[in-house]
Enzyme design. Structure first.
Site, PDB file in Angstrom:
ATOM      1  N   ALA A   1       0.804  -1.217   0.000  1.00 49.24           N
ATOM      2  CA  ALA A   1       0.000   0.000   0.000  1.00 49.24           C
ATOM      3  C   ALA A   1       0.839   1.271   0.000  1.00 49.24           C
ATOM      4  O   ALA A   1       0.310   2.372   0.094  1.00 49.24           O
ATOM      5  CB  ALA A   1      -0.937   0.009   1.219  1.00 49.24           C
TER       6      ALA A   1
ATOM      7  N   ASP B   1      12.358   4.992   4.704  1.00 48.56           N
ATOM      8  CA  ASP B   1      11.349   4.196   5.400  1.00 48.56           C
ATOM      9  C   ASP B   1      11.840   3.702   6.752  1.00 48.56           C
ATOM     10  O   ASP B   1      11.134   3.793   7.755  1.00 48.56           O
ATOM     11  CB  ASP B   1      10.935   3.008   4.526  1.00 48.56           C
ATOM     12  CG  ASP B   1      10.314   3.453   3.214  1.00 48.56           C
ATOM     13  OD1 ASP B   1       9.901   4.620   3.112  1.00 48.56           O
ATOM     14  OD2 ASP B   1      10.251   2.624   2.290  1.00 48.56           O
TER      15      ASP B   1
ATOM     16  N   TYR C   1      10.740   1.363 -10.224  1.00 44.87           N
ATOM     17  CA  TYR C   1      11.508   2.064  -9.198  1.00 44.87           C
ATOM     18  C   TYR C   1      12.989   2.112  -9.582  1.00 44.87           C
ATOM     19  O   TYR C   1      13.639   3.161  -9.525  1.00 44.87           O
ATOM     20  CB  TYR C   1      11.308   1.350  -7.856  1.00 44.87           C
ATOM     21  CG  TYR C   1      11.836   2.081  -6.650  1.00 44.87           C
ATOM     22  CD1 TYR C   1      10.973   2.778  -5.810  1.00 44.87           C
ATOM     23  CD2 TYR C   1      13.196   2.077  -6.341  1.00 44.87           C
ATOM     24  CE1 TYR C   1      11.459   3.438  -4.684  1.00 44.87           C
ATOM     25  CE2 TYR C   1      13.678   2.734  -5.229  1.00 44.87           C
ATOM     26  CZ  TYR C   1      12.798   3.410  -4.405  1.00 44.87           C
ATOM     27  OH  TYR C   1      13.281   4.064  -3.288  1.00 44.87           O
TER      28      TYR C   1
ATOM     29  N   LEU D   1       2.877   2.060   2.366  1.00 43.86           N
ATOM     30  CA  LEU D   1       2.959   2.507   3.761  1.00 43.86           C
ATOM     31  C   LEU D   1       4.110   1.825   4.498  1.00 43.86           C
ATOM     32  O   LEU D   1       4.199   1.871   5.713  1.00 43.86           O
ATOM     33  CB  LEU D   1       1.629   2.244   4.481  1.00 43.86           C
ATOM     34  CG  LEU D   1       0.419   2.920   3.823  1.00 43.86           C
ATOM     35  CD1 LEU D   1      -0.865   2.522   4.552  1.00 43.86           C
ATOM     36  CD2 LEU D   1       0.573   4.443   3.805  1.00 43.86           C
TER      37      LEU D   1
END
Length: 396
Positions: free
Chosen positions: A137, A186, A238, A139
């Site tokens: 997601a 992250d 990416y 997140l």
């Protein structure tokens, strides 16, 4: 259930799931439970691996790891999201010897050794993992897992590594073992986050500053729209963006795009092909937007950052080309419904959008997003609010 109107997540639930799962798998109680949050990146996308600036906060959805000691040198890992249990000797853990979801926790074990842990002189462990951070997601469920495991092993093995170093451990695990060329955003967010605050991180120096957000005080909340368009950082898009950034830096004669500033862009446009220039322009302008967001929060408050969030999304959509129609629709619908600002968050090619909204508007914007997705024929998204929350910690 496609919509959850409030966050209302209780860390104790995840801790209990980890602890109870450990008991069921291994037949004994764990020695301890550690947890770490997923993250929302408020602004600063793809700037981290360009030595730039980022501004994430920790989620009130966490990943917990229960740990028990062993009397040999075997590591066993299990989880609530997979029936598989993986067992491996400490001296057999290499980037090539692990795969699947277990590459995340076992990758952390390997990476700790690269930062000085002497795996020949520690005992093995049993680990059981439980998570309520949505996977795929945007997140950062992966960093939550890595950070919880890194903190647990650092404490259990008495390694004495500080949190910025543990963030590097998690990043190395993700880059070398999982195979995703991500930056340090992250893991830093998951380890350094504090309640009601964002982590302003300089990805070159790794200096960080905790910036109060005051969202609740201003009557604001962050609405997340999980599009359920799954992304995977270990695959092409990416890596291609990262390669473009490196190509642009080489062509401009700088170490990284951190060294390119707004007034350098006219020269860059003359040197670079159109696509590479647009990739570079996103990074340069996004770095400036992070700095402007932190300054604006300090000087004028959260209601004043909306235009920066909106401009960030436009840059990711048009210059970096990492958005998808579902993300664009979520952002546009939230903006039309009165959001302070909205943007996609995370690496792109799917995942989630976020909107900074007045609490009173949450039900209306939620319904508008659900209706817009239905009308467009998209899969029903999951819409929920999140609260900026505490970073990795020992819970039991």
């Amino acid at each position: 259930m496609s919509s959850e109107g409030t966050s209302g997540h209780d860390a104790d639930h995840t801790d209990s799931a980890a602890s109870d799962g450990f008991l069921q798998r291994y037949g004994r109680r764990p020695a301890g439970v550690w947890s770490a949050p997923g993250r929302v990146n408020l602004i600063g996308e793809h700037t981290d691996y360009n030595d730039g600036f980022v501004f994430p906060f920790g989620l009130d959805r966490r990943t917990a790891v229960a740990l028990g000691d062993r009397h040999d040198q075997v590591v066993r890992v299990s989880s609530g999201f997979s029936p598989d249990e993986v067992s491996i000797h400490l001296d057999e853990i290499t980037p090539d010897s692990v795969a699947g979801w277990s590459a995340y926790p076992l990758g952390v074990v390997w990476a700790l050794a690269q930062f000085g842990a002497d795996l020949a002189h520690v005992r093995g462990v049993d680990l059981h993992i439980a998570s309520e951070v949505p996977v795929g997601a945007g997140l950062s469920s992966s960093a939550a897992l890595e950070s919880a495991v890194a903190l647990a092993l650092n404490e259990h093995w008495g390694l004495g590594l500080d949190r910025p170093t543990l963030a590097k451990v998690g990043q190395l695990a993700e880059n070398r073992v999982v195979g995703a060329p991500t930056g340090i955003l992250d893991q830093s967010a998951s380890l350094l986050a504090q309640a009601d605050a964002g982590v302003f991180l300089d990805c070159r120096s790794l200096d960080s500053d905790v910036i109060p957000l005051h969202f609740a005080e201003e009557g604001l909340t962050v609405l997340v729209v999980d599009t359920h368009v799954a992304h995977a950082h270990a695959t092409g898009g990416y890596a291609a963006r990262r390669a473009s950034c490196e190509q642009g830096a080489r062509a401009l004669g700088v170490e990284s795009l951190r060294d390119v500033h707004l007034d350098d862009l006219p020269r860059a446009e003359g040197v670079l092909d159109d696509e590479t220039f647009r990739r570079v322009r996103h990074i340069v302008t996004e770095n400036q937007r992070v700095l402007d967001t932190v300054r604006t929060l300090r000087e004028r408050g959260a209601h004043a950052i909306g235009a920066l969030l909106d401009a960030s999304h436009a840059s990711m959509r048009d210059d970096f080309e990492i958005s998808v129609p579902e993300l664009d629709l979520a952002v546009a619908t939230a903006q039309a419904g009165g959001a302070v600002g909205a943007r996609m968050t995370g690496g792109g090619f799917g995942g989630s959008a976020i909107a900074l909204v007045d609490v009173a508007l949450v039900p209306a914007i939620t319904e508008a997003v659900l209706a817009a997705f239905a009308a467009a024929g998209h899969r029903t998204p999951t819409v929920f609010t999140v609260t900026p929350s505490q970073g990795a910690r020992r819970d039991g």
